[in-house]
Design an enzyme around this catalytic site. Structure first.
Site, PDB file in Angstrom:
ATOM      1  N   LYS A 118       0.778  -1.309   0.091  1.00 24.94           N
ATOM      2  CA  LYS A 118      -0.034   0.121   0.013  1.00 24.94           C
ATOM      3  C   LYS A 118       0.756   1.225   0.057  1.00 24.94           C
ATOM      4  O   LYS A 118       1.720   1.698   0.828  1.00 24.94           O
ATOM      5  CB  LYS A 118      -0.997   0.122   1.176  1.00 24.94           C
ATOM      6  CG  LYS A 118      -1.739   1.432   1.608  1.00 24.94           C
ATOM      7  CD  LYS A 118      -2.583   1.417   2.780  1.00 24.94           C
ATOM      8  CE  LYS A 118      -3.110   2.861   3.159  1.00 24.94           C
ATOM      9  NZ  LYS A 118      -3.739   2.703   4.258  1.00 24.94           N
ATOM     10  N   ASP A 146      -2.448  10.659   3.220  1.00 22.00           N
ATOM     11  CA  ASP A 146      -3.801  10.039   3.456  1.00 22.00           C
ATOM     12  C   ASP A 146      -4.458  11.174   4.421  1.00 22.00           C
ATOM     13  O   ASP A 146      -4.398  11.031   5.744  1.00 22.00           O
ATOM     14  CB  ASP A 146      -3.954   8.772   4.103  1.00 22.00           C
ATOM     15  CG  ASP A 146      -5.212   8.306   4.476  1.00 22.00           C
ATOM     16  OD1 ASP A 146      -6.181   8.769   3.882  1.00 22.00           O
ATOM     17  OD2 ASP A 146      -5.409   7.297   5.194  1.00 22.00           O
ATOM     18  N   LYS A 205      -9.928  13.301   7.899  1.00 19.54           N
ATOM     19  CA  LYS A 205      -9.320  13.144   9.131  1.00 19.54           C
ATOM     20  C   LYS A 205      -9.270  14.263   9.862  1.00 19.54           C
ATOM     21  O   LYS A 205      -9.125  15.212   9.474  1.00 19.54           O
ATOM     22  CB  LYS A 205      -7.943  12.545   9.210  1.00 19.54           C
ATOM     23  CG  LYS A 205      -7.757  11.093   8.521  1.00 19.54           C
ATOM     24  CD  LYS A 205      -6.464  10.533   8.490  1.00 19.54           C
ATOM     25  CE  LYS A 205      -6.116   9.150   7.750  1.00 19.54           C
ATOM     26  NZ  LYS A 205      -7.003   8.133   8.690  1.00 19.54           N
ATOM     27  N   ASP A 265       1.944   6.907   5.359  1.00 17.48           N
ATOM     28  CA  ASP A 265       0.922   5.845   4.967  1.00 17.48           C
ATOM     29  C   ASP A 265       1.307   4.784   3.594  1.00 17.48           C
ATOM     30  O   ASP A 265       0.626   4.074   3.091  1.00 17.48           O
ATOM     31  CB  ASP A 265      -0.461   6.332   4.526  1.00 17.48           C
ATOM     32  CG  ASP A 265      -1.535   5.595   5.055  1.00 17.48           C
ATOM     33  OD1 ASP A 265      -1.231   4.581   5.466  1.00 17.48           O
ATOM     34  OD2 ASP A 265      -2.648   5.912   4.609  1.00 17.48           O
ATOM     35  N   ASP A 311     -11.865   7.279   3.567  1.00 19.35           N
ATOM     36  CA  ASP A 311     -10.756   7.036   4.614  1.00 19.35           C
ATOM     37  C   ASP A 311     -10.264   5.770   4.642  1.00 19.35           C
ATOM     38  O   ASP A 311      -9.228   5.355   5.010  1.00 19.35           O
ATOM     39  CB  ASP A 311     -10.874   7.842   5.770  1.00 19.35           C
ATOM     40  CG  ASP A 311      -9.714   7.832   6.563  1.00 19.35           C
ATOM     41  OD1 ASP A 311      -8.691   7.634   5.944  1.00 19.35           O
ATOM     42  OD2 ASP A 311      -9.641   8.172   7.824  1.00 19.35           O
ATOM     43  N   ARG A 345      -7.329  -0.090   1.360  1.00 23.25           N
ATOM     44  CA  ARG A 345      -8.030  -1.403   0.716  1.00 23.25           C
ATOM     45  C   ARG A 345      -8.348  -1.530  -0.606  1.00 23.25           C
ATOM     46  O   ARG A 345      -8.543  -2.364  -1.355  1.00 23.25           O
ATOM     47  CB  ARG A 345      -9.089  -2.029   1.750  1.00 23.25           C
ATOM     48  CG  ARG A 345     -10.300  -1.104   1.868  1.00 23.25           C
ATOM     49  CD  ARG A 345     -11.050  -1.246   3.000  1.00 23.25           C
ATOM     50  NE  ARG A 345     -10.584  -0.891   4.100  1.00 23.25           N
ATOM     51  CZ  ARG A 345     -10.786  -0.888   5.454  1.00 23.25           C
ATOM     52  NH1 ARG A 345     -12.342  -1.454   5.687  1.00 23.25           N
ATOM     53  NH2 ARG A 345     -10.390  -0.339   6.657  1.00 23.25           N
TER      54      ARG A 345
HETATM   55  N1  BES Z   1      -3.861   5.026   6.764  1.00 22.91           N
HETATM   56  C1  BES Z   1      -5.145   4.697   7.723  1.00 22.91           C
HETATM   57  C2  BES Z   1      -4.824   3.728   8.808  1.00 22.91           C
HETATM   58  C3  BES Z   1      -3.661   4.179   9.956  1.00 22.91           C
HETATM   59  C4  BES Z   1      -4.431   4.883  10.920  1.00 22.91           C
HETATM   60  C5  BES Z   1      -2.565   3.860   9.907  1.00 22.91           C
HETATM   61  C6  BES Z   1      -3.366   5.338  12.008  1.00 22.91           C
HETATM   62  C7  BES Z   1      -1.513   4.352  10.790  1.00 22.91           C
HETATM   63  C8  BES Z   1      -2.078   5.213  11.760  1.00 22.91           C
HETATM   64  C9  BES Z   1      -6.383   3.987   6.799  1.00 22.91           C
HETATM   65  O1  BES Z   1      -6.125   4.579   5.436  1.00 22.91           O
HETATM   66  C10 BES Z   1      -7.531   4.667   7.608  1.00 22.91           C
HETATM   67  O2  BES Z   1      -7.817   5.629   7.685  1.00 22.91           O
HETATM   68  N2  BES Z   1      -8.130   3.631   8.173  1.00 22.91           N
HETATM   69  C11 BES Z   1      -9.380   3.942   8.854  1.00 22.91           C
HETATM   70  C12 BES Z   1     -10.476   2.972   8.271  1.00 22.91           C
HETATM   71  C13 BES Z   1     -11.821   3.277   8.580  1.00 22.91           C
HETATM   72  C14 BES Z   1     -12.293   4.671   7.948  1.00 22.91           C
HETATM   73  C15 BES Z   1     -12.608   2.144   8.414  1.00 22.91           C
HETATM   74  C16 BES Z   1      -9.146   3.769  10.313  1.00 22.91           C
HETATM   75  O3  BES Z   1      -8.439   2.834  10.687  1.00 22.91           O
HETATM   76  O4  BES Z   1      -9.554   4.577  11.107  1.00 22.91           O
HETATM   77 ZN    ZN Z   2      -4.525   5.005   4.671  1.00 24.07          ZN
HETATM   78 MN    MN Z   3      -7.344   6.228   5.274  1.00 26.13          MN
END
Ligand code: BES
Ligand code: ZN
Ligand code: MN
Length: 499
Positions: free
Chosen positions: A264, A269, A276, A287, A346, A350
């Protein structure tokens, strides 16, 4: 810092490090240092709490008659527990200490420790490796540091009975470290410097090592039907990229399906329209840690000319909110033909991986696929910043990964997959939706990925808690860690390489 291996010889300047095992048992070089210092080592030991445990260090300044700045006693603990990782930690701690006290020249004496799991040559090589990995620093943007704020060690000499053997053992480790520091740099760079195009350009550098590198642009991806990946990038001014790296370490006559690594690479992000919160958003420059690890692993494998065929595929996008960004509720069509309802923009990693996994599977028919991704905050809730989450459809692959993770000190914890979780991502309007609901977030994310895997043995490493560290560890200074490269490198070496 220059690292060299040499025969034992009492240095006449700088620092000398010598080993002490549990219960204050002096190794040969420590005994010699004690004699030549007219007992300074023994006296310092007697007035200290230093026992020779593995995380202990004792500094003796200006020791007696010796023409040294200092003698450092390093603990090796109980000999039976002295393994390659402990040796690396020793090297890391010693060089960090020397850098902290302003030493410019460090000589580390390696004596055979009877009853230990490592011979002297391997011990020496691992100490060198630990020192190199700990010495890493990302300081190109610091223009005002005073000399005393910078690491001071210029020369590291590892003294050992058979320096040639130590150097031979160090060679593949050095190539591994080349991959790790390359990745740390890429991950540490801010998102105004590293974006899909510039990250692809960095991957292109691997061509020098004999890696075949292709970069797909948006037009090509569109033709391939990668609507999931492209949807994530469509809000950004920066064009998306897919980079395909091939290392063919086997002779052309040995046609064997490759091992495939997929990363990835979200170079920043923001969350997109599902934006966010501001606090901590700067962290989302890393990310692309999964893509970074895949690129670094390819560099390590090519660097040491691994006898295996390996492909690395990284999906590179920037997730931004804008007038062209995808919206919550949008439905996109992935390369697999499956349609995806984007509930939350966000949950973008995936979406990128869905197309990268499918592409890899279709094009290369790999014998196995492993993806690495900073995929979910939920995996950090579950496992903290101690181990990464491992999800797999194949027990043998999972066991192998757990084993190499342990051997490399990059811990993994297997997490579940199953139909009850899979149901949670069924959509009312499309084939699948990109979020599962409140609970089990790292698992529903993995279930989503699995919908884009056919029968190929596959593992997903959720490295969100591991790609970045806010505190120093013995061989990993705080900042970008390069986590995952050691796992991939050893997995290939131990299980998929021909000898
Ligand atoms: N890149 C983030 C995950 C992440 C969060 C990595 C904090 C490192 C530190 C990912 O793209 C994301 O935002 N995931 C969300 C998913 C949710 C919207 C279902 C998350 O984990 O909050
Ligand atoms: Zn992400
Ligand atoms: Mn994200």
């Amino acid at each position: 810092m220059k690292i060299q291996f040499a025969k034992h010889e009492m240095p006449t300047a700088g620092a000398l490090a010598v080993a002490v095992a549990d219960e204050r048992k002096l190794a040969a070089s420590a005994t010699l240092a004690d004699r030549l210092s007219k007992g300074a080592v023994g006296r310092a030991l007697a007035v200290s709490r230093f026992k020779g445990r593995v995380d202990e260090l004792l500094q003796i300044l200006a020791p007696g008659e010796l023409k040294l700045d200092r003698v450092l006693l390093y603990g090796v603990g109980a000999p039976a527990t002295l393994d390659p990782l402990v040796a690396e930690a020793i090297g890391g701690r010693l060089v960090a200490h020397a850098n902290g006290v302003g030493e410019t020249s460090l000589s580390i004496a390696i004596d055979p420790i009877s009853g230990s799991k490592v011979g002297a040559a391997e011990f020496a090589a691992r100490v060198a490796q630990g020192a190199r990995l700990r010495s890493y620093r990302f300081d190109k943007y610091r223009t005002k540091e005073k000399p005393e704020q910078k690491p001071s060690v210029k020369k590291l000499t590892i003294m050992v009975e058979d320096p040639a053997a130590a150097k031979r053992a160090y060679e593949p480790l050095e190539r591994l470290a080349d991959g790790i520091v390359f990745t740390r740099d890429l991950v540490a760079e801010p998102a105004n410097v590293i974006y899909p195009e510039s990250l692809a350009a960095a991957a292109k550098q691997l061509a020098r090592l004999g890696v075949e590198v292709e970069v797909l642009g948006e037009a090509q991806m569109k033709k391939l039907g990668m609507g999931a990946l492209l949807g994530v990038g469509q809000g950004s001014e920066r064009d998306s990229r897919l980079v395909v790296m091939q290392w063919n370490g086997l002779p052309a006559s040995r046609k064997k399906p490759p091992v495939a690594f997929i990363g990835k690479g979200v170079t920043f992000d923001t969350g997109g329209i599902s934006i966010k919160p501001a606090a901590g958003m700067e962290e989302m420059k890393w990310d692309m840690g999964g893509a970074g690890a895949v690129i670094g692993a390819m560099k390590a494998l090519a660097g040491r000319k691994a006898k295996a065929n390996v492909v690395g595929v990284v999906g590179l996008v920037e997730n931004m909110p804008s007038g062209t960004a995808q919206r919550p509720g949008d439905v996109v069509r992935s390369m697999s033909g499956q349609t995806i309802e984007v509930i939350n923009t966000d949950a973008e990693g995936r979406l990128v991986l869905a197309d990268a996994l499918w592409y890899t599977q279709q094009r290369f028919k790999p014998q196995l696929m492993i993806d690495l991704a900073t995929l979910t905050g939920a995996i950090m809730v579950a496992l903290g910043q101690v181990q990464a989450g491992l999800f797999s459809n194949n027990d043998q692959l999972a066991e192998r990964l757990l084993g190499v993770g342990r051997a490399e000190g990059e811990l993994l914890w297997r997490m579940p997959l199953g139909d009850a979780y899979d149901k949670l991502i069924n959509s009312d309007i499309a084939d699948v939706k990109n979020v599962g609901g409140r609970y089990g977030g790292s698992i529903t994310a993995a279930q989503f990925l699995q919908r884009f895997v056919n029968n190929t043995p596959w593992a997903h490493l959720d490295i969100a808690g591991m790609a970045w560290s806010d505190k120093d560890a013995p061989t990993v200074p705080k900042g970008a860690t390069g986590y995952g490269i050691r796992i991939l490198n050893r997995l290939v070496a131990q299980h998929y390489e021909e000898r």
